[in-house]
Design an enzyme around this catalytic site. Structure first.
Site, short mmCIF file in Angstrom:
data_model
loop_
_atom_site.label_atom_id
_atom_site.label_comp_id
_atom_site.label_asym_id
_atom_site.label_seq_id
_atom_site.Cartn_x
_atom_site.Cartn_y
_atom_site.Cartn_z
N GLY A 289 36.35 35.21 33.77
CA GLY A 289 36.96 33.96 34.22
C GLY A 289 36.58 33.72 35.67
N GLY A 290 36.80 34.76 36.45
CA GLY A 290 36.45 34.65 37.86
C GLY A 290 36.18 36.02 38.43
N GLU A 292 36.24 37.93 42.34
CA GLU A 292 36.72 37.72 43.71
C GLU A 292 35.73 38.11 44.79
OE1 GLU A 292 37.73 39.88 41.42
OE2 GLU A 292 38.52 41.75 42.23
N HIS A 316 44.43 33.19 41.46
CA HIS A 316 44.20 34.61 41.16
C HIS A 316 43.09 35.19 42.05
CE1 HIS A 316 44.05 38.18 38.48
NE2 HIS A 316 42.80 38.21 38.88
N GLU A 317 41.94 34.55 42.03
CA GLU A 317 40.81 35.12 42.78
C GLU A 317 41.08 35.06 44.29
OE1 GLU A 317 39.11 36.80 40.94
OE2 GLU A 317 39.40 35.80 39.01
N HIS A 320 43.19 37.92 45.38
CA HIS A 320 42.42 39.15 45.56
C HIS A 320 41.92 39.32 47.00
CE1 HIS A 320 42.07 41.23 41.76
NE2 HIS A 320 41.62 40.18 41.10
N GLU A 339 44.67 44.61 39.98
CA GLU A 339 44.95 43.46 39.11
C GLU A 339 46.45 43.17 38.91
OE1 GLU A 339 42.80 41.33 38.48
OE2 GLU A 339 40.95 42.45 38.89
N ASP A 396 35.24 50.03 32.24
CA ASP A 396 35.55 48.87 31.41
C ASP A 396 36.79 49.10 30.56
OD1 ASP A 396 34.16 46.62 31.76
OD2 ASP A 396 32.89 46.83 29.99
N TYR A 404 46.76 44.31 34.06
CA TYR A 404 47.16 42.98 34.54
C TYR A 404 48.65 42.72 34.32
CZ TYR A 404 42.23 41.58 35.00
OH TYR A 404 40.92 41.49 35.39
N1 BES Z 1 38.07 41.17 39.13
C1 BES Z 1 38.40 40.51 37.92
C2 BES Z 1 37.24 40.46 36.95
C3 BES Z 1 36.71 41.82 36.56
C4 BES Z 1 37.55 42.82 36.16
C5 BES Z 1 35.36 42.07 36.58
C6 BES Z 1 37.04 44.07 35.82
C7 BES Z 1 34.85 43.30 36.23
C8 BES Z 1 35.70 44.31 35.85
C9 BES Z 1 38.90 39.10 38.18
O1 BES Z 1 39.67 38.98 39.32
C10 BES Z 1 39.80 38.72 37.04
O2 BES Z 1 40.81 39.34 36.87
N2 BES Z 1 39.43 37.68 36.31
C11 BES Z 1 40.23 37.15 35.23
C12 BES Z 1 40.87 35.87 35.74
C13 BES Z 1 42.23 35.58 35.26
C14 BES Z 1 43.21 36.71 35.31
C15 BES Z 1 42.78 34.34 35.93
C16 BES Z 1 39.29 36.86 34.07
O3 BES Z 1 38.08 36.99 34.25
O4 BES Z 1 39.74 36.50 33.01
ZN ZN Z 2 41.59 39.84 39.01
#
Ligand code: BES
Ligand code: ZN
Length: 624
Positions: A289-290, A292, A316-317, A320, A339, A396, A404
């Site tokens: 989704g995003g 940071e 969210h981002e 971070h 998270e 992962d 979260y």
């Molecule tokens: N940092 C994460 C994305 C991430 C996590 C990349 C683990 C690689 C490994 C990012 O901040 C995130 O949590 N993105 C969420 C956004 C949502 C919670 C609004 C996503 O991608 O869904």
């Molecule tokens: Zn995040």
């Protein structure tokens, strides 16, 4: 003629040196952070600064690089270790001694972690320069073909380094416990703009050479680069959006509240320390989704719904910038420190800007995800604990609703026990104390004990940190979120859906949150007739809101609701966001008919997905 014996001696000496170094012991074991995902030995020698020189070659799909690392070696060790994965190392130079190459060795290749690059150094070595180039298959990089962009005219390159993919495009000490500042010079085709997780240009220049500076120390997973036909549009003095031309106005409209979010965030937990905050909208294959990345959040275009209803991603981002980018989880075992804190912070920003009803709804939706997540694991599964053991496993595995949403719920429960004012004070001083530092679980526990619990046994029992962090599932005494707005939907759903007049349904189920809650709460026993009726009222099948599409398509696959399949085809063909596509493919794979469809779709779409997504999906398909 002379060369061969010389080479032999070199090889023998290297072997001897590699064998000897096994015996060197760390000096200060007490401070040692054991990161199961990095070969680096920062308690011996660690990096402080990077001067990076990159040449981005779209034709060959490789990056040629020189990484000049300034190092710190207080105890005069004779070796520095970097992480690499699939990198071709061409040459290594210590300080300015270009004539003689030091001994270096690449360790055994591990499928997840890659290879250690051990380089022999002298006690006084200050700089280690590594000349290298990436492989076309480098996992962090996605070379997006023109057809997969909005403009359909030109290629695009972006990186995704979190969690341990920085090592596939930069030889680095790839642990979140190690920080460094960086300067970079990046050469790209003249028609493109380059951006990084640093202070960024706003315009293309004529020579295609861009320079960057990140003057705050960051961990390697926040290294980022994007190259393409990218333009900038200002939102306010501090912030703007970068996107392909066709996306620019839509993106600027969607993220218009970024200034208010930044002010809200600062009023909660202290000044934003990074300079500018901009957002880059990527092609739809972006697997998250995003992300940071400092100064420049990378965002999926799937949050551009037109009505700002998914703009919590920005909250969210942005959050971070404190939780994660200032105070960073020391290892991926405690990913929840990044998270969980960020979810809590995100929802506080949302509440400040859009009110308690809105935050409540998002919390309940999050809790539903958590319940489903725990159900999928089984409620006694060790991975439903906040503190994970990821030894020999991919980081992962930590990317679940546990980090979260259980992380969020833990912090929210502390707030409810101690009161908001006290908890805000605690968080503000926590971010200040750990600014630009990594946080171990013990650090967090000490902070909580010393500043909140303070030997108060009743408080300790009420907070139950042990239960939340080390035990599986959700503690029994947990206070759960509740939304009054969703109660109205529960009441509607209790009767027959078809018995409800369309206008009554659409009046009560209006916002994106309400629609999501409604879809997710429909019973498994729902009939196709009811689905048809719902679709005729809400037009979910033809929705352009990615969250609604995802929730509705998932239910439709379960119910084999035919009208969605052609839309699902398009969705899977354009969107690469793992959070959506993995459950959709997975649900398809549960039936014989679905399996055929899933395999056809995946075969067609796989080349357009980022490695982060194909890794997960390949695993999924290999099981079936
Ligand atoms: N940092 C994460 C994305 C991430 C996590 C990349 C683990 C690689 C490994 C990012 O901040 C995130 O949590 N993105 C969420 C956004 C949502 C919670 C609004 C996503 O991608 O869904
Ligand atoms: Zn995040």
């Amino acid at each position: 003629m002379l060369k061969k014996p010389l080479m032999l001696i070199c090889i023998l000496l290297t072997i001897l040196w590699v064998a000897c170094k096994q015996n060197t012991k760390p000096q200060n074991d007490s401070e040692k952070i054991v990161d199961p995902h990095s070969y680096a030995e920062p308690e011996h020698v660690k990096v402080k600064h990077l001067d990076l020189d990159l040449d981005v070659d779209f034709k060959q799909q490789i990056i040629k690089g020189i990484a000049v690392w300034t190092i710190e070696n207080p105890n005069k060790y004779d070796e520095i270790v970097f992480d690499t994965k699939g990198l071709n190392i061409q040459k290594i130079v210590l300080d300015d001694k270009t004539s003689e190459e030091p001994f270096y060795a690449l360790g055994d290749e591990n499928e997840i972690f890659g290879q250690a690059l051990s380089i022999q150094i002298a006690p006084e070595t200050k700089k280690v320069s590594i000349y290298y180039y990436t492989n076309p298959g480098a996992e962090a990089l996605q070379w997006v073909a023109p057809a997969q962009t909005f403009g359909r005219q030109s290629s695009f390159l972006y990186t995704q380094s979190q969690a341990i993919l920085a090592r596939t495009w930069i030889p680095c000490q790839d642990s979140p416990s190690i920080r460094f500042t960086y300067n970079a010079k990046v050469k790209v085709p003249k028609e493109f703009l380059a951006l990084m997780s640093a202070e960024n240009p706003q315009k293309r220049n004529s020579d295609g050479i861009y320079t960057f500076q990140q003057k705050h120390p960051i961990p390697s997973y926040l290294m980022a680069l994007a190259v393409g036909d990218i333009r900038f549009k200002k939102i306010n003095e501090m912030s703007g959006v970068y996107a392909e031309p066709a996306m620019l106005d839509k993106a600027a409209h969607e993220f218009a509240d970024v200034g208010k979010m930044l002010s809200a965030a600062e009023s909660l937990y202290g000044k934003y320390l990074w300079g500018r905050y901009d957002i880059l909208v990527l092609p739809p294959s972006f697997p998250f989704g995003g992300m940071e990345n400092p100064n420049l959040t990378f965002a999926t275009p799937t949050v551009i719904a037109g009505d700002r209803s998914l703009a919590n991603l920005v909250a969210h981002e942005l959050a971070h910038s404190w939780s994660g980018n200032l105070a960073t989880n020391a290892t991926w075992n405690d990913f929840w420190l990044n998270e969980g804190f960020t979810m809590y912070f995100e929802r506080r920003i949302i509440e400040k800007l859009y009110g308690k009803d809105e935050a409540d709804m998002q919390e309940v939706l999050g809790y539903k995800d958590l319940e489903n997540g725990i159900k999928d694991f089984g409620k006694t599964h060790p991975d439903t604990r906040l503190n994970l053991d990821l030894t020999d496993r991919s980081p992962d595995d930590a990317v679940t609703d546990i980090a979260y949403e259980k992380g969020f719920l833990f912090l929210k429960n502390i707030e409810l026990v101690v009161g908001r004012e006290k908890f805000d004070h605690f968080l503000k001083q926590y971010f200040a104390k750990y600014a630009f530092k990594s946080v171990t679980l013990k650090d967090f526990e000490d902070e909580l004990n010393n500043n909140v619990i303070k030997d108060d046994e009743n408080l300790k029992t009420a907070i139950n940190a042990y239960g939340w962090i080390y035990q599986p599932g959700i503690p029994k005494n947990a206070k759960l979120p509740h939304s009054a707005r969703f109660d109205a939907i529960d009441a509607l759903r209790s009767g027959s859906i078809q018995g409800q007049p369309a206008d009554k349904l659409s009046r009560n189920i209006n916002s994106t949150n309400e629609k999501l809650y409604f879809i997710q709460s429909l019973p498994d026993t729902i009939s196709l007739k009811q689905m048809q009726y719902i679709d005729s009222v809400f037009h979910f099948t033809t929705s352009h809101n990615s969250e609604i599409q995802y929730a509705w398509y998932l239910l439709s696959i379960k119910k084999d609701y035919q009208p969605v399949y052609s839309y699902l085809d398009t969705f899977l063909n354009t969107v690469g966001r793992r959070k959506f596509i993995e459950p959709l493919y997975s649900e398809l794979l549960t039936t014989e008919k679905g399996k055929k469809m899933a395999k056809d779709f995946y075969e067609k779409n796989r080349p357009n997905y980022h490695a982060v997504s194909t890794r997960t999906l390949d695993k999924l398909f290999s099981k079936k």
